[in-house]
Design a protein around this motif. Structure first.
Motif, mmCIF file in Angstrom:
data_model
loop_
_atom_site.group_PDB
_atom_site.id
_atom_site.type_symbol
_atom_site.label_atom_id
_atom_site.label_comp_id
_atom_site.label_asym_id
_atom_site.label_seq_id
_atom_site.Cartn_x
_atom_site.Cartn_y
_atom_site.Cartn_z
ATOM 1 N N THR A 91 12.288 12.049 -22.590
ATOM 2 C CA THR A 91 11.074 11.844 -23.374
ATOM 3 C C THR A 91 9.900 11.904 -22.414
ATOM 4 N N THR A 92 8.957 12.794 -22.723
ATOM 5 C CA THR A 92 7.784 12.970 -21.887
ATOM 6 C C THR A 92 6.605 13.375 -22.749
ATOM 7 N N LYS A 93 5.444 12.824 -22.447
ATOM 8 C CA LYS A 93 4.217 13.165 -23.180
ATOM 9 C C LYS A 93 4.383 13.051 -24.695
ATOM 10 N N GLY A 94 5.189 12.070 -25.125
ATOM 11 C CA GLY A 94 5.368 11.834 -26.554
ATOM 12 C C GLY A 94 6.388 12.724 -27.239
ATOM 13 N N GLN A 95 7.083 13.564 -26.493
ATOM 14 C CA GLN A 95 8.095 14.454 -27.074
ATOM 15 C C GLN A 95 9.445 14.194 -26.418
ATOM 16 N N THR A 96 10.503 14.383 -27.190
ATOM 17 C CA THR A 96 11.854 14.179 -26.670
ATOM 18 C C THR A 96 12.617 15.493 -26.695
ATOM 19 N N PHE A 97 13.314 15.763 -25.590
ATOM 20 C CA PHE A 97 14.065 17.004 -25.423
ATOM 21 C C PHE A 97 15.500 16.675 -25.030
ATOM 22 N N ASP A 98 16.457 17.358 -25.647
ATOM 23 C CA ASP A 98 17.830 17.313 -25.163
ATOM 24 C C ASP A 98 17.910 18.284 -23.999
ATOM 25 N N VAL A 99 18.572 17.859 -22.921
ATOM 26 C CA VAL A 99 18.737 18.743 -21.768
ATOM 27 C C VAL A 99 20.212 18.876 -21.433
ATOM 28 N N THR A 100 20.571 20.043 -20.934
ATOM 29 C CA THR A 100 21.949 20.352 -20.579
ATOM 30 C C THR A 100 21.970 20.959 -19.181
ATOM 31 N N ALA A 101 23.169 21.270 -18.727
ATOM 32 C CA ALA A 101 23.376 21.942 -17.442
ATOM 33 C C ALA A 101 22.642 21.257 -16.289
ATOM 34 N N PRO A 102 22.789 19.928 -16.159
ATOM 35 C CA PRO A 102 22.110 19.252 -15.049
ATOM 36 C C PRO A 102 22.723 19.649 -13.717
ATOM 37 N N GLU A 123 6.247 16.594 -1.124
ATOM 38 C CA GLU A 123 6.395 17.043 0.266
ATOM 39 C C GLU A 123 6.077 15.895 1.219
ATOM 40 N N ARG A 124 5.007 15.176 0.946
ATOM 41 C CA ARG A 124 4.595 14.052 1.811
ATOM 42 C C ARG A 124 5.632 12.945 1.855
ATOM 43 N N THR A 125 6.296 12.700 0.733
ATOM 44 C CA THR A 125 7.285 11.628 0.704
ATOM 45 C C THR A 125 8.649 12.077 1.210
ATOM 46 N N GLY A 126 8.818 13.364 1.427
ATOM 47 C CA GLY A 126 10.051 13.863 2.021
ATOM 48 C C GLY A 126 11.263 13.826 1.106
ATOM 49 N N ILE A 127 11.044 13.904 -0.188
ATOM 50 C CA ILE A 127 12.178 13.898 -1.124
ATOM 51 C C ILE A 127 12.984 15.175 -0.922
ATOM 52 N N GLU A 128 14.276 15.012 -0.706
ATOM 53 C CA GLU A 128 15.136 16.147 -0.361
ATOM 54 C C GLU A 128 15.878 16.762 -1.541
ATOM 55 N N HIS A 129 16.115 15.965 -2.598
ATOM 56 C CA HIS A 129 16.907 16.450 -3.725
ATOM 57 C C HIS A 129 16.194 16.227 -5.045
ATOM 58 N N TYR A 130 16.499 17.104 -5.993
ATOM 59 C CA TYR A 130 15.889 17.071 -7.320
ATOM 60 C C TYR A 130 16.958 17.369 -8.348
ATOM 61 N N LEU A 131 16.750 16.838 -9.539
ATOM 62 C CA LEU A 131 17.594 17.195 -10.675
ATOM 63 C C LEU A 131 16.892 18.316 -11.424
ATOM 64 N N ARG A 132 17.631 19.345 -11.766
ATOM 65 C CA ARG A 132 17.119 20.395 -12.651
ATOM 66 C C ARG A 132 18.036 20.424 -13.871
ATOM 67 N N ALA A 133 17.413 20.407 -15.051
ATOM 68 C CA ALA A 133 18.185 20.448 -16.296
ATOM 69 C C ALA A 133 17.478 21.383 -17.270
ATOM 70 N N THR A 134 18.256 22.073 -18.071
ATOM 71 C CA THR A 134 17.754 23.063 -19.007
ATOM 72 C C THR A 134 17.535 22.428 -20.380
ATOM 73 N N ILE A 135 16.400 22.736 -20.987
ATOM 74 C CA ILE A 135 16.118 22.256 -22.335
ATOM 75 C C ILE A 135 17.041 22.973 -23.306
ATOM 76 N N ASP A 136 17.731 22.201 -24.139
ATOM 77 C CA ASP A 136 18.649 22.752 -25.126
ATOM 78 C C ASP A 136 17.831 23.344 -26.279
ATOM 79 N N SER A 137 17.852 24.636 -26.411
ATOM 80 C CA SER A 137 17.033 25.319 -27.416
ATOM 81 C C SER A 137 17.591 25.149 -28.833
ATOM 82 N N THR A 138 18.806 24.635 -28.967
ATOM 83 C CA THR A 138 19.401 24.463 -30.287
ATOM 84 C C THR A 138 19.012 23.133 -30.937
ATOM 85 N N SER A 139 18.359 22.249 -30.163
ATOM 86 C CA SER A 139 18.032 20.932 -30.736
ATOM 87 C C SER A 139 16.631 20.902 -31.293
#
Length: 139
Positions: A91-102, A123-139
């Motif tokens: 849920t972001t900016k008032g909208q909710t999305f189902d996500v897959t393929a994390p 970059e400044r905080t040196g975060i090395e890893h991120y989650l990427r997930a695809t928005i489920d277009s069927t929902s």
């Protein structure tokens, strides 16, 4: 100069995680995901308990995907739940999305996809890893 939490001593990092979990996160959840707040919410199911959880995160929509920084590393419970389940709701900016393929991706792959202000901050905080997930277009 990077100061990513996943490089902090384990005891200190665990103390910060616990204070976030029991103090900061409940407060953040009151605003996270709302239209004008910067934080989003990941809704996920416990991989062992089956209970439903909500965790505040920073999530940027990039096309048909979301990118979420992982400042505490890749072993946090909410991330493990999402990976085990193969998806979640964001849920972001008032909208909710189902996500897959994390999937976990590196900063090298994630940073060029993000808006300039976010990229600089991460970059400044040196975060090395991120989650990427695809928005489920069927929902």
């Amino acid at each position: 100069m990077a100061f990513a939490p996943d490089t902090w001593p384990r005891q200190f990092r665990d103390l910060i995680r616990q204070s976030n979990k029991y103090l900061l996160n409940p407060l953040m959840l009151r605003l996270a995901g709302t239209k004008y707040w910067y934080a989003s919410v990941v809704h996920h199911t416990g991989r062992r308990s089956g209970k439903h959880f909500a965790t505040p995160v920073v999530a940027d929509r990039v096309g048909d995907r979301f990118i979420v920084p992982l400042p505490y590393g890749t072993q946090v419970d909410w991330l493990r739940n999402v990976l085990t389940a193969g998806g979640a709701r964001i849920t972001t900016k008032g909208q909710t999305f189902d996500v897959t393929a994390p999937e976990i991706i590196s900063a090298t792959e994630a940073l060029p996809l993000l808006p300039r202000d976010r990229r600089r901050t991460f970059e400044r905080t040196g975060i090395e890893h991120y989650l990427r997930a695809t928005i489920d277009s069927t929902s």
